[in-house]
Each structure stands twice: as C-alpha cells, then as structure tokens.
Scaffold this active site. Structure first.
Site, PDB file in Angstrom:
ATOM      1  N   ASP A  52       3.315   6.619  14.353  1.00 25.38           N
ATOM      2  CA  ASP A  52       4.430   5.885  13.740  1.00 25.38           C
ATOM      3  C   ASP A  52       5.623   5.844  14.684  1.00 25.38           C
ATOM      4  O   ASP A  52       6.107   6.877  15.148  1.00 25.38           O
ATOM      5  CB  ASP A  52       4.872   6.572  12.443  1.00 25.38           C
ATOM      6  N   TYR A  57      14.018   4.428  17.210  1.00 24.37           N
ATOM      7  CA  TYR A  57      13.722   5.700  17.871  1.00 24.37           C
ATOM      8  C   TYR A  57      13.982   5.589  19.377  1.00 24.37           C
ATOM      9  O   TYR A  57      13.145   5.142  20.152  1.00 24.37           O
ATOM     10  CB  TYR A  57      12.287   6.146  17.590  1.00 24.37           C
ATOM     11  N   LYS A  81       8.571  -0.594  12.600  1.00 21.82           N
ATOM     12  CA  LYS A  81       9.462  -0.869  11.465  1.00 21.82           C
ATOM     13  C   LYS A  81      10.300  -2.123  11.711  1.00 21.82           C
ATOM     14  O   LYS A  81      10.499  -2.530  12.864  1.00 21.82           O
ATOM     15  CB  LYS A  81      10.361   0.340  11.210  1.00 21.82           C
ATOM     16  N   SER A 237      12.931  18.027   8.834  1.00 24.67           N
ATOM     17  CA  SER A 237      13.550  17.829  10.159  1.00 24.67           C
ATOM     18  C   SER A 237      13.658  19.110  10.975  1.00 24.67           C
ATOM     19  O   SER A 237      14.317  19.129  12.004  1.00 24.67           O
ATOM     20  CB  SER A 237      14.883  17.070  10.086  1.00 24.67           C
ATOM     21  N   ILE A 239      13.508  22.893   9.701  1.00 24.51           N
ATOM     22  CA  ILE A 239      13.623  24.246   9.137  1.00 24.51           C
ATOM     23  C   ILE A 239      12.290  24.799   8.638  1.00 24.51           C
ATOM     24  O   ILE A 239      12.061  26.010   8.704  1.00 24.51           O
ATOM     25  CB  ILE A 239      14.704  24.280   8.021  1.00 24.51           C
ATOM     26  N   LEU A 240      11.378  23.928   8.197  1.00 22.66           N
ATOM     27  CA  LEU A 240      10.084  24.431   7.733  1.00 22.66           C
ATOM     28  C   LEU A 240       9.129  24.688   8.898  1.00 22.66           C
ATOM     29  O   LEU A 240       8.068  25.277   8.719  1.00 22.66           O
ATOM     30  CB  LEU A 240       9.445  23.469   6.728  1.00 22.66           C
TER      31      LEU A 240
HETATM   32  N1  LIG Z   1      13.023   6.450   7.395  1.00 19.87           N
HETATM   33  C1  LIG Z   1      11.829   6.707   7.958  1.00 19.87           C
HETATM   34  O1  LIG Z   1      10.967   5.860   8.036  1.00 19.87           O
HETATM   35  C2  LIG Z   1      11.575   8.072   8.545  1.00 19.87           C
HETATM   36  C3  LIG Z   1      12.540   9.091   8.407  1.00 19.87           C
HETATM   37  C4  LIG Z   1      12.250  10.329   8.971  1.00 19.87           C
HETATM   38  C5  LIG Z   1      11.052  10.539   9.632  1.00 19.87           C
HETATM   39  N2  LIG Z   1      10.163   9.519   9.771  1.00 19.87           N
HETATM   40  C6  LIG Z   1       8.884   9.692  10.523  1.00 19.87           C
HETATM   41  O2  LIG Z   1       8.421  11.017  10.337  1.00 19.87           O
HETATM   42  C7  LIG Z   1       8.299  11.651  11.624  1.00 19.87           C
HETATM   43  C8  LIG Z   1       8.609  13.111  11.506  1.00 19.87           C
HETATM   44  O3  LIG Z   1       9.911  13.300  11.044  1.00 19.87           O
HETATM   45  P1  LIG Z   1      11.005  14.116  11.870  1.00 19.87           P
HETATM   46  O4  LIG Z   1      10.607  14.182  13.298  1.00 19.87           O
HETATM   47  O5  LIG Z   1      12.293  13.510  11.527  1.00 19.87           O
HETATM   48  O6  LIG Z   1      10.993  15.522  11.157  1.00 19.87           O
HETATM   49  P2  LIG Z   1       9.970  16.750  11.034  1.00 19.87           P
HETATM   50  O7  LIG Z   1       8.594  16.414  11.408  1.00 19.87           O
HETATM   51  O8  LIG Z   1      10.229  17.311   9.670  1.00 19.87           O
HETATM   52  O9  LIG Z   1      10.602  17.776  12.051  1.00 19.87           O
HETATM   53  C9  LIG Z   1      10.588  17.541  13.433  1.00 19.87           C
HETATM   54  C10 LIG Z   1      11.276  18.716  14.068  1.00 19.87           C
HETATM   55  O10 LIG Z   1      10.452  19.844  13.863  1.00 19.87           O
HETATM   56  C11 LIG Z   1      10.354  20.574  15.052  1.00 19.87           C
HETATM   57  N3  LIG Z   1       8.987  21.094  15.189  1.00 19.87           N
HETATM   58  C12 LIG Z   1       7.840  20.408  15.075  1.00 19.87           C
HETATM   59  N4  LIG Z   1       6.790  21.249  15.258  1.00 19.87           N
HETATM   60  C13 LIG Z   1       7.334  22.470  15.485  1.00 19.87           C
HETATM   61  C14 LIG Z   1       6.785  23.745  15.721  1.00 19.87           C
HETATM   62  N5  LIG Z   1       5.470  23.929  15.802  1.00 19.87           N
HETATM   63  N6  LIG Z   1       7.630  24.794  15.894  1.00 19.87           N
HETATM   64  C15 LIG Z   1       8.965  24.619  15.841  1.00 19.87           C
HETATM   65  N7  LIG Z   1       9.543  23.425  15.648  1.00 19.87           N
HETATM   66  C16 LIG Z   1       8.738  22.362  15.459  1.00 19.87           C
HETATM   67  C17 LIG Z   1      10.617  19.621  16.181  1.00 19.87           C
HETATM   68  O11 LIG Z   1      11.354  20.335  17.137  1.00 19.87           O
HETATM   69  P3  LIG Z   1      11.118  20.142  18.722  1.00 19.87           P
HETATM   70  O12 LIG Z   1      11.874  18.916  19.062  1.00 19.87           O
HETATM   71  O13 LIG Z   1      11.672  21.399  19.282  1.00 19.87           O
HETATM   72  O14 LIG Z   1       9.651  20.018  18.923  1.00 19.87           O
HETATM   73  C18 LIG Z   1      11.450  18.516  15.550  1.00 19.87           C
HETATM   74  O15 LIG Z   1      12.811  18.672  15.833  1.00 19.87           O
HETATM   75  C19 LIG Z   1       9.249  10.874  12.533  1.00 19.87           C
HETATM   76  O16 LIG Z   1       8.900  11.016  13.887  1.00 19.87           O
HETATM   77  C20 LIG Z   1       9.062   9.474  12.021  1.00 19.87           C
HETATM   78  O17 LIG Z   1       7.868   8.943  12.553  1.00 19.87           O
HETATM   79  C21 LIG Z   1      10.414   8.300   9.230  1.00 19.87           C
END
Ligand SMILES: NC(=O)c1ccc[n+]([C@@H]2O[C@H](COP(=O)([O-])OP(=O)(O)OC[C@H]3O[C@@H](n4cnc5c(N)ncnc54)[C@H](OP(=O)(O)O)[C@@H]3O)[C@@H](O)[C@H]2O)c1
Length: 342
Positions: A52, A57, A81, A237, A239-240
């Site tokens: 995605d 981005y 998107k 984003s 914390i989990l």
């Molecule tokens: N409106 C929308 O359509 C929308 C909104 C939000 C998200 N999304 C989609 O969902 C995807 C994921 O969301 P997100 O990236 O915002 O949030 P997320 O997956 O909840 O969190 C990503 C964060 O988690 C950390 N992380 C991942 N794996 C880890 C691990 N094993 N240990 C420690 N930290 C870890 C990453 O840090 P590091 O950088 O240090 O790896 C990154 O900062 C996005 O890339 C996007 O494709 C879509």
C-alpha cells in the site's frame, strides 16, 4: 508462505500480511534508496505481496520506490490513493520534515476529491509508479478528522462532484479491480457506504489491540455489505511495536502517547511477559482474527523490520493469553480473538 484472503466482492487475493509503504516514503526519518530497495525486495520475497502506497507518502517518493520494486513482478497487489494532487514548488529544498515526511521531493499537496481530481490523481500515480496498472484505489483521508470545517465540501466532491463516479468508472472498465476509503476514522466509511458500493476499506488505528472503536458499528456493517477491511496502523503508529519499557518518546497516533495510553500498553506488556508473547505479535494477530479483515499492513522501513514482522506473524500465542486479555478487560468483550468465530 503468507496466506491470502480475497476481497469479497471482487475475489482479488491479498497477502494477510502486507507492507505499508509510508515508511519507505521517509515517514519521520530518511530511508536511503538502497535501504528502501532492500526492504521492499525482502518483503516481496517473503510473501508480503500486498503493498500500500499513496501520493502523500514522501510527496511521491514512496510511489517512485514502490513502482521500481514491483515493476518486474507479477505476484504483487498494489494499492494507492486519490484525493491529494502533488504540485511542484521551487521554494521547497532539502528534506526537513513536512507533513510528517523527510522527503526531498519538491511537491506540495492539494486536496481534490472531485471527478477530475480523482482522475488526475490516478493518472499522476501511474506516471510516478512507472506502472500500467494500480489494483486498488483508496480515497485518502476523507472525513472530519482531516478536513474539519471543510468536511461537507470535500465529501460533496465525492458525491455531487463525481469523485465516486470516477472510481466506479475505473472499476467498471477493469482499469482497477477495487476501490474504497483509506482513513483513520470509521464513521465516514458508513457515510460513504450510503452513496456507493465500496469493495474495501483501509482503516488505520481504529481496530487494534489498544482500541476497538470500529467493533460495534462499522465492522458489522462491513461484513453485512461484503466490504473487506485492511488494517493500517496496527501498532497505532509505533507504541504497540516498541512497548513502553524504553525511554520513549512513545508514538501513538502520530504524536507522543498520553499517560493513559502508556498505562494501558504497560498492562498489555505485563500480560505479554507472563505468557512469553511479543507485544507486536499479539498486535498483528489480534487484527487478523476479525472475519471482516483481509490483511494487516504494518509500516516497514528496513530489512530488519521485515524479518521481525515475519516472526511476529508466525509466533505461537497460547489460548490462555487471549482468554486473559479478555478477562482482564484489556479488550472490548465483543472483540473476536484468534481461534474464535464471530
Ligand atoms: N489514511 C490511511 O489510508 C492510512 C493511515 C495510516 C496508515 N496507513 C497505512 O498503514 C501503514 C502502516 O501504518 P503506520 O506506518 O502509520 O503505522 P504502524 O504500522 O502502526 O507503525 C509504524 C511504526 O512502527 C514502528 N515499527 C514497526 N515494526 C517495528 C518493530 N518490529 N519494532 C519497533 N518498531 C516497529 C516503525 O518504526 P521504524 O520506523 O523505527 O521502523 C514505524 O514508525 C502505512 O504505511 C500505510 O500504508 C494508511
């Protein structure tokens, strides 16, 4: 191999573990071209074949990198998107953070959800990706959380302004396989479903191990209407994934976590420790237990993160852990837990 689940209305199979490509668009921190290439290759080779991305981005950077990574492959399902157009601005130099991204691409984003805006966004994405096809288009960040007082006007661009009609035409002609919304809020999805047949919703942060506000109304409506759900922001984003044992800052919904969230994550971590379960493993597997959910797409910005994520997805989690999660009131009592049916 990573199993697949189909988008119910169209039969398009998505890997249940996908790759959120905001990270390779330099979300919060720069990722080098080499690191981005290696991350995407490692994820695709491991079977994370649903990817995605979005114009937002990295102001085009993620789409450029993703397009290069998937061009020679025929096993990838790609979503991007619509709703933001990128306009060049010669004053933009360097990679200081803008809208959360550390990208050097000199573009500003302008919202446009109208018929012509959607078509232009789609065509621009094809050019940036260097691809002839996008499988899924999400309407990005429609709703009051993003648009506040401008919500009615921007939503109207989709309805009376023809944005949804453009997406229906693209789907009917076979140019795309499916469309839906990509949002951080679920009420707007119910609103959209009154106007148009959505195939799939990418919902970020609202059905996670920390928060299940989508459970009561939106997820049952999605099941009833055969709308498949992709979970973004499964770590809320960060914390989990990181937990709260370290010094922080602890990221929750793209900002610093408030004390009550830190306290809740601490309780989750204590339960995880008692059962030898990594917190991010529980976070990923929890989302996938709901029958409306077809894929979960953590944000992955390095090869190490890809390998960790594969381990989290494969981790064996004892049934007692899930039971105690419920008896300790750490999740909504109605949440579907792995191994259960709705
Ligand atoms: N409106 C929308 O359509 C929308 C909104 C939000 C998200 N999304 C989609 O969902 C995807 C994921 O969301 P997100 O990236 O915002 O949030 P997320 O997956 O909840 O969190 C990503 C964060 O988690 C950390 N992380 C991942 N794996 C880890 C691990 N094993 N240990 C420690 N930290 C870890 C990453 O840090 P590091 O950088 O240090 O790896 C990154 O900062 C996005 O890339 C996007 O494709 C879509």
């Amino acid at each position: 191999m990573i199993p697949k689940r189909e988008i119910r209305r169209t039969g398009l199979p998505l890997s249940v573990l996908g790759l959120g490509a905001a990270s390779v668009g330099n979300l919060y921190r720069p990722v080098s071209d080499g690191e981005a290439r290696a991350t995407l290759a490692a994820a695709l080779d491991a079977g994370l074949t649903y990817v995605d991305t979005a114009p937002r981005y990295g102001h085009g950077l993620s789409e450029r990198r993703v397009g290069d990574a998937v061009r020679e492959r025929d096993d990838v399902v790609l979503s991007s998107k619509v709703g933001r157009l990128l306009t060049p601005d010669v004053r933009l130099k360097g990679d200081a953070e803008r809208h959360g991204f550390r990208s050097p691409l000199p573009f500003e984003q302008v919202y446009d959800y109208s018929h012509d805006g959607v078509m232009r966004s789609y065509e621009d994405s094809l050019q940036r990706l260097g691809l002839a096809r996008i499988d899924i288009l999400y309407v990005h960040d429609i709703g009051p959380m993003t648009h506040g007082d401008d919500d009615a006007r921007t939503f109207g661009q989709l309805t009376t302004g023809g944005g949804f009609r453009a997406l229906e035409r693209l789907r009917d002609s076979g140019a795309i396989n499916a469309f839906g919304l990509g949002v951080n809020e679920w009420r707007v999805c119910l609103r959209a479903m009154e106007h148009v047949d959505l195939d799939v919703v990418l919902l970020a942060g609202r059905y996670t191990l920390l928060e299940q506000t989508a459970l009561e109304t939106f997820l049952p409506a999605a099941l009833a209407r055969q709308v498949s759900v992709v979970i973004g922001g499964a770590y809320n984003s960060g914390i989990l994934a990181t937990g709260v044992k370290g010094e922080g800052p602890h990221y929750y919904d793209y900002g610093e976590a408030p004390p009550e969230i830190v306290a809740r994550v601490r309780r989750l971590e204590t339960l995880c420790a008692r059962h030898g379960v990594p917190l991010p493993a529980a976070a990923l597997q929890f989302c996938l237990a709901h029958p409306a959910v077809v894929s979960v797409i953590p944000g992955l910005g390095s090869v190490a993160r890809v390998h960790q994520t594969l381990d989290f997805h494969a981790a064996a989690i004892p049934a007692d852990f899930w039971r105690e999660l419920r008896t300790e009131n750490l999740v909504d009592p109605q949440a579907v837990l792995p191994g259960e049916d709705l």
